[in-house]
Write an enzyme that holds these catalytic residues in place. Structure first.
Site, PDB file in Angstrom:
ATOM      1  CG  ASP A   1      19.637  20.931  -0.139  1.00 36.75           C
ATOM      2  OD1 ASP A   1      19.445  21.480  -1.254  1.00 36.75           O
ATOM      3  OD2 ASP A   1      20.612  20.193   0.089  1.00 36.75           O
TER       4      ASP A   1
ATOM      5  NE  ARG B   1      20.602  19.395  -4.855  1.00 37.86           N
ATOM      6  CZ  ARG B   1      20.019  20.508  -5.242  1.00 37.86           C
ATOM      7  NH1 ARG B   1      19.437  20.565  -6.427  1.00 37.86           N
ATOM      8  NH2 ARG B   1      19.979  21.556  -4.458  1.00 37.86           N
ATOM      9  CG  ASN B   2      18.576  16.846  -1.614  1.00 38.18           C
ATOM     10  OD1 ASN B   2      19.489  16.036  -1.815  1.00 38.18           O
ATOM     11  ND2 ASN B   2      18.805  18.141  -1.440  1.00 38.18           N
TER      12      ASN B   2
ATOM     13  CG  ASP C   1      20.564  15.645   1.610  1.00 37.14           C
ATOM     14  OD1 ASP C   1      20.989  16.095   2.691  1.00 37.14           O
ATOM     15  OD2 ASP C   1      21.268  15.589   0.584  1.00 37.14           O
TER      16      ASP C   1
END
Length: 307
Positions: A103, A107-108, A121
């Site tokens: 992932d 955003r992570n 994350d």
């Protein structure tokens, strides 16, 4: 911390993330676990404080457009490449621990003090051990626009599928937080584009050497993609070459007026590729092309650079 409306799968993901972070250990470009505790019987994960939040919001808040009064400093090209270099170092460490993230996206990635970026994350992360791969066996929403073709079509994940995602992360960084494949609205369409060698476009002002690195990450065959160790070397060299000079800013296309300063509406970048919604919208986003042009600025003594 779990949301109020969490389900059993969310709880299992949090427990899995805690165990994963304990196993992975500490690194300068991985968000580090401080400890765990419980509150009213619920497990809590205590992590390092990320002063500047996630990288996606950090970049979007620093876009430049006509008529927009900036209240924050816009990163130089050199500093953007440094973000990629630091993220590559974190992923190189994960790969050395025989782990896949699954992932990896802006955003992570968290922006810490001194603007050092840390991979975070780990809810989808897995230990691939001696096998060298992970086969997904459960159906769940996934970040399809960041996924390698073999992960989309065969549920097959390796460190080299993380390399594909890293290429998309680099593209997000140099576009100051654009949404990849914004015109693609179904998983079927995305797979078709990838199979016919359609890739994300070169951002305006992006050095050819950096874009070639992205394209290399998006090679169809995993063994044709660079390793994270090779990416660390390449990006380190680019930072050294950029450091003594000023560069023009970059953006991926025409501008629209950005929103007022602050976090943009939350993204919904995950979709279940196996359920009935597989051909529905692959990603919900605010739909705006809030592209910015980082101001030309010297990068000597830029923050966050580590040997």
């Amino acid at each position: 911390m779990l949301k109020n409306n969490f389900c059993k799968a969310d709880l299992m993901d949090l427990v899995s993330e805690i165990e994963f972070m304990k196993m992975v250990g500490r690194h300068a470009n991985i968000v580090n676990l401080i400890g765990t505790c419980t509150c009213d019987g619920m497990p809590l994960l205590v992590l390092e404080f990320a002063r500047f939040g996630n990288l996606l919001n950090y970049l979007r808040e620093r876009r430049e457009a006509a008529g927009y009064e900036r209240h924050v400093e816009v990163p130089s090209l050199c500093e953007l490449v440094q973000f990629g270099y630091q993220a590559a170092r974190g992923m190189e460490y994960l790969a050395s621990r025989a782990c896949v993230h699954r992932d990896l996206a802006a955003r992570n990635v968290l922006v810490m003090d001194s603007r050092v970026v840390n991979i975070s994350d780990f809810g989808l992360a897995r230990d691939i051990g001696d096998k060298g791969y992970y086969m997904r066996v459960t159906d769940r929403s996934l970040p399809v626009k960041w996924m390698a073709l073999e992960a989309l079509t065969e549920r097959y994940y390796t460190t080299q599928s993380d390399v594909w995602s890293f290429g998309v992360l680099l593209w997000e960084i140099v576009t100051m937080g654009d949404t990849p494949y914004e015109d693609v609205h179904s998983v079927t369409n995305l797979i078709s584009k990838l199979r016919t060698d359609e890739r994300l476009p070169r951002p305006r002002g992006c050095p050819l050497q950096l874009f070639d690195t992205m394209l290399h990450c998006w090679s169809l065959e995993g063994h044709q993609r660079p390793t994270f160790a090779e990416l660390v070397d390449r990006l380190s060299t680019m930072v050294e070459e950029l450091s003594p000079r000023d560069y023009m800013g970059m953006a991926s296309g025409p501008h629209q007026q950005p929103p007022t300063p602050g976090c943009p509406p939350p993204m919904q970048p995950y979709v279940n590729v196996d359920g009935p919604a597989a051909d529905a919208t692959a990603e919900g986003d605010d739909g705006e092309k809030e592209k910015g042009v980082p101001e030309a600025r010297q990068c000597s003594n830029a923050p966050g650079m580590m040997p």
